[in-house]
Design a protein around this motif. Structure first.
Motif, mmCIF file in Angstrom:
data_model
loop_
_atom_site.group_PDB
_atom_site.id
_atom_site.type_symbol
_atom_site.label_atom_id
_atom_site.label_comp_id
_atom_site.label_asym_id
_atom_site.label_seq_id
_atom_site.Cartn_x
_atom_site.Cartn_y
_atom_site.Cartn_z
ATOM 1 N N ILE A 86 -3.579 2.004 6.046
ATOM 2 C CA ILE A 86 -4.356 1.046 4.827
ATOM 3 C C ILE A 86 -4.294 -0.252 5.085
ATOM 4 C CG2 ILE A 86 -4.030 2.954 2.889
ATOM 5 C CD1 ILE A 86 -1.279 1.440 2.336
ATOM 6 N N GLY A 88 -3.179 -4.167 3.295
ATOM 7 C CA GLY A 88 -2.572 -4.301 2.250
ATOM 8 C C GLY A 88 -1.462 -5.344 2.675
ATOM 9 N N GLU A 118 1.719 -2.688 0.406
ATOM 10 C CA GLU A 118 1.217 -2.405 -0.924
ATOM 11 C C GLU A 118 -0.198 -2.944 -0.788
ATOM 12 O OE1 GLU A 118 1.679 -6.014 -3.049
ATOM 13 O OE2 GLU A 118 0.200 -4.916 -4.180
ATOM 14 N N ALA A 119 -1.180 -2.149 -1.851
ATOM 15 C CA ALA A 119 -2.316 -2.422 -1.974
ATOM 16 C C ALA A 119 -2.604 -2.391 -3.483
ATOM 17 C CB ALA A 119 -3.568 -1.612 -1.278
ATOM 18 N N LYS A 121 -1.025 -2.916 -6.016
ATOM 19 C CA LYS A 121 0.149 -2.837 -6.692
ATOM 20 C C LYS A 121 0.411 -1.240 -6.347
ATOM 21 C CE LYS A 121 0.627 -2.675 -11.185
ATOM 22 N NZ LYS A 121 0.445 -2.847 -12.764
ATOM 23 N N ILE A 122 -0.192 -0.424 -5.592
ATOM 24 C CA ILE A 122 0.228 0.964 -5.098
ATOM 25 C C ILE A 122 1.123 0.522 -3.836
ATOM 26 C CG2 ILE A 122 -0.349 3.009 -4.287
ATOM 27 C CD1 ILE A 122 -3.540 2.367 -5.250
ATOM 28 N N MET A 123 2.556 1.068 -4.151
ATOM 29 C CA MET A 123 3.291 0.869 -2.961
ATOM 30 C C MET A 123 3.388 2.356 -2.151
ATOM 31 S SD MET A 123 4.678 -1.771 -3.773
ATOM 32 C CE MET A 123 5.533 -3.153 -4.792
ATOM 33 N N ASN A 124 2.803 1.925 -0.926
ATOM 34 C CA ASN A 124 2.669 2.986 0.120
ATOM 35 C C ASN A 124 3.890 2.982 0.993
ATOM 36 O OD1 ASN A 124 -0.049 3.986 -0.762
ATOM 37 N ND2 ASN A 124 -0.321 1.756 -0.290
ATOM 38 N N GLU A 125 4.690 4.037 1.154
ATOM 39 C CA GLU A 125 5.819 4.229 1.976
ATOM 40 C C GLU A 125 5.320 4.767 3.296
ATOM 41 O OE1 GLU A 125 9.384 6.506 0.539
ATOM 42 O OE2 GLU A 125 9.814 4.455 -0.924
ATOM 43 N N ILE A 126 5.304 3.866 4.269
ATOM 44 C CA ILE A 126 4.930 4.464 5.651
ATOM 45 C C ILE A 126 5.851 5.106 6.355
ATOM 46 C CG2 ILE A 126 3.517 3.906 7.742
ATOM 47 C CD1 ILE A 126 2.051 3.313 5.201
ATOM 48 N N GLU A 127 5.752 6.552 6.619
ATOM 49 C CA GLU A 127 6.930 7.240 7.322
ATOM 50 C C GLU A 127 6.603 7.389 8.803
ATOM 51 O OE1 GLU A 127 6.641 11.075 4.963
ATOM 52 O OE2 GLU A 127 7.762 10.056 3.338
#
Lengths: 157, 254
Positions: A86, A88, A118-119, A121-127
Motif C-alpha cells: 500500500i 502511505g 499508515e494511509a 489514518k488506517i494503521m496497517n501492520e505489515i507482517e
C-alpha cells in the motif's frame, strides 16, 4: 524528486500507453508507478512469487522480473525484497519513541509485525510472510512509501 | 460499570456485537482483538484505555466509565474497499449519533460537534504480502465526559457537553452495532456512494481548511472527496489537490 514532479509524471503516464514505470536516481530515490490496477495509488499488490511459495527460498529467482531486480538492488544469494502492498507513511515502531518492531539482523517469524504503513489514518501492520532474517531496512521512519516500494531485504530461514 | 444485560436489550443484530468482551481497563481494545483470535464481529469494549491510539500515536485521553472505547473484529476485505469503508463508517456513526446531537465529520473520519472533536475512528489491519489477515475497527466517543484536560479543553466535546443530557453508553453501543450491521450490508452491496454522501456529513465542505505540510500552513477550500476517499482541496488559484496521506498533515484549523 519533488511531489509536483511525481504528479506531473503520473499525469503523463496516465495519458500514455505505459502500464508500468520505474525510475531510480543516483542517490537511490526510486519511483514506481503502475496502472495495472483500477486504484492507482492504493492498490493491492499482485501476489508475489514468494507469497505463493513461502517455504521455498528459491522461488523468487524463478520470477521473471527478479533477475533484473537483483542486479539493480544488489540482492545476493537467496535474499528477497519485501515490498509495501500500500501507499502511505512508513513507521518502524508502534508509537513515537517506542522500540522499533525489528532491527537489521533480527530473525522474525511468519506473522510477526515488521512495520506499520499508515494511509488515511488506517494503521496497517505489515507482517512477515515467512520466517526470515532481516538483512536491510530500506523504509525510513515517518517517510512516505509508494505502492510496491521495497521496505526490507530479507533472507528466508 | 458497563451493563451487558442492558446492552443486549437494545441489540438487534445477527452478527455485529453479539459476542462482547468488556474490559475494566486495557491498553487498547484494538490491540486486544489484533493479538487474539475472536469470532468476526466480536466487539471489545473498555471502561478506560491506557494506550488508546489516535493518528500518529497521539494519545486519546481516557476517563473511566464515562465514554465509549470499543473495537470490532471485521472480516478481511479488499484493501481498496477498506479506503472507502474508512470514510463510510463515519456516516454510520453520524447516523446513530444524530439521534442525540448535531454531529458531522472532519476528513477522513473524526466525529465533530460544534467544531470540536467528539470522537474518532481508527482502523488497524494486519497485512501479510497482499492479503489482509485482520481488520479491526476502533472507535472512541466522548459520551458523558464533562471535564477535559486543559490542553484539549478548547477542542473537545462530548454528547453531554453538547446537549446537557446524560446518556446510556450501553444503548449507544448497541445502536451503533445495529447501525453498522445494516450499513455495512448496504456498503458491500455497492449501495453507498461516498462522494455524494460525504456532502451530507462533512463539517467543512466548501469551507476554508488549513493543511500543514513540513510545518507550513496552507489554506485550501474543501471540495469533497474522490471515490477512493481522498480529500479534494482547492487552493486560492483554483488548483485542486488530492490529499492522501504522508507528509501532508491534515490538522484542520482554518
Amino acid at each position: 524528486m519533488e511531489l509536483k514532479d511525481i504528479r506531473e509524471l503520473i499525469r503523463f503516464i496516465d495519458k500514455s500507453e505505459i502500464k508500468e514505470f520505474e525510475y531510480e536516481t543516483e542517490n537511490g530515490e526510486r519511483v514506481y508507478i503502475s496502472k495495472k490496477d483500477d486504484t492507482p495509488v492504493f492498490a493491492a499488490a499482485p501476489a508475489t512469487a514468494y507469497a505463493q511459495a513461502p517455504a521455498a527460498p528459491a522461488a523468487p529467482a524463478a520470477a521473471p522480473a527478479s533477475a533484473v531486480e537483483s542486479k539493480e538492488t544488489g540482492l545476493t544469494g537467496n535474499q528477497v525484497e519485501i515490498k509495501t502492498p500500500i501507499v502511505g507513511t512508513f513507521y518502524e515502531a508502534p508509537s513515537p519513541g517506542a522500540e522499533p518492531f525489528i532491527k537489521e539482523g533480527d530473525t522474525v517469524k511468519k506473522g510477526q509485525t515488521l512495520c506499520i504503513v499508515e494511509a488515511m489514518k488506517i494503521m496497517n501492520e505489515i507482517e512477515a510472510e515467512f520466517d526470515c532474517k532481516i538483512v536491510r531496512k530500506i523504509g525510513q521512519n515517518a517517510k512516505p512509501v509508494e505502492y510496491g516500494e521495497v521496505i526490507f531485504i530479507a533472507e528466508p530461514v | 460499570m458497563f451493563d451487558e444485560k442492558l446492552y443486549r436489550e437494545f441489540l438487534a443484530t445477527e452478527n455485529f456485537g453479539r459476542n462482547i468482551l468488556v474490559f475494566d481497563e486495557t491498553d487498547s481494545t484494538t490491540a486486544r482483538l489484533l493479538d487474539s483470535e475472536t469470532p468476526y464481529y466480536t466487539v471489545a469494549s473498555a471502561e478506560s484505555q491506557t494506550a488508546g491510539r489516535g493518528r500518529s500515536g497521539r494519545r486519546w485521553v481516557s476517563e473511566s466509565g464515562v465514554n465509549l472505547y470499543f473495537s470490532v473484529n471485521l472480516p478481511p476485505m479488499k484493501i481498496e474497499d477498506l479506503l472507502a469503508f474508512n470514510i463510510a463508517i463515519g456516516f454510520a456513526v453520524c447516523d446513530v449519533l444524530r439521534e442525540y446531537a448535531d454531529v458531522n465529520l472532519k476528513w477522513p473520519n473524526d466525529i465533530m460537534a460544534g467544531g470540536k472533536k467528539l470522537g474518532g475512528i481508527l482502523f488497524e489491519t494486519a497485512i501479510s504480502g497482499s492479503v489482509m489477515d485482520k481488520v479491526i475497527l476502533g472507535i472512541g466517543i466522548n459520551v458523558n465526559m464533562t471535564e477535559f484536560p486543559p490542553e484539549i479543553n478548547e477542542i473537545a466535546a462530548s454528547l453531554k457537553t453538547e446537549t446537557g443530557r446524560t446518556f446510556s453508553r450501553e444503548e449507544i453501543l448497541a445502536r451503533l452495532m445495529n447501525g453498522f450491521e445494516s450499513f455495512s450490508d448496504l456498503f458491500f452491496k455497492g449501495r453507498i456512494n461516498i462522494v455524494e454522501e460525504w456532502k451530507k456529513y462533512s463539517a467543512s465542505l466548501d469551507k476554508k481548511i488549513a493543511l500543514h505540510k513540513n510545518g507550513v500552513k496552507t489554506v485550501f477550500t474543501e471540495k469533497g472527496i474522490t471515490p477512493s476517499g481522498f480529500l479534494i482541496a482547492e487552493d486560492e488559484r483554483g488548483v485542486k489537490t488530492e490529499i492522501v496521506t504522508g507528509d501532508i498533515g491534515y490538522d484542520f484549523s482554518g
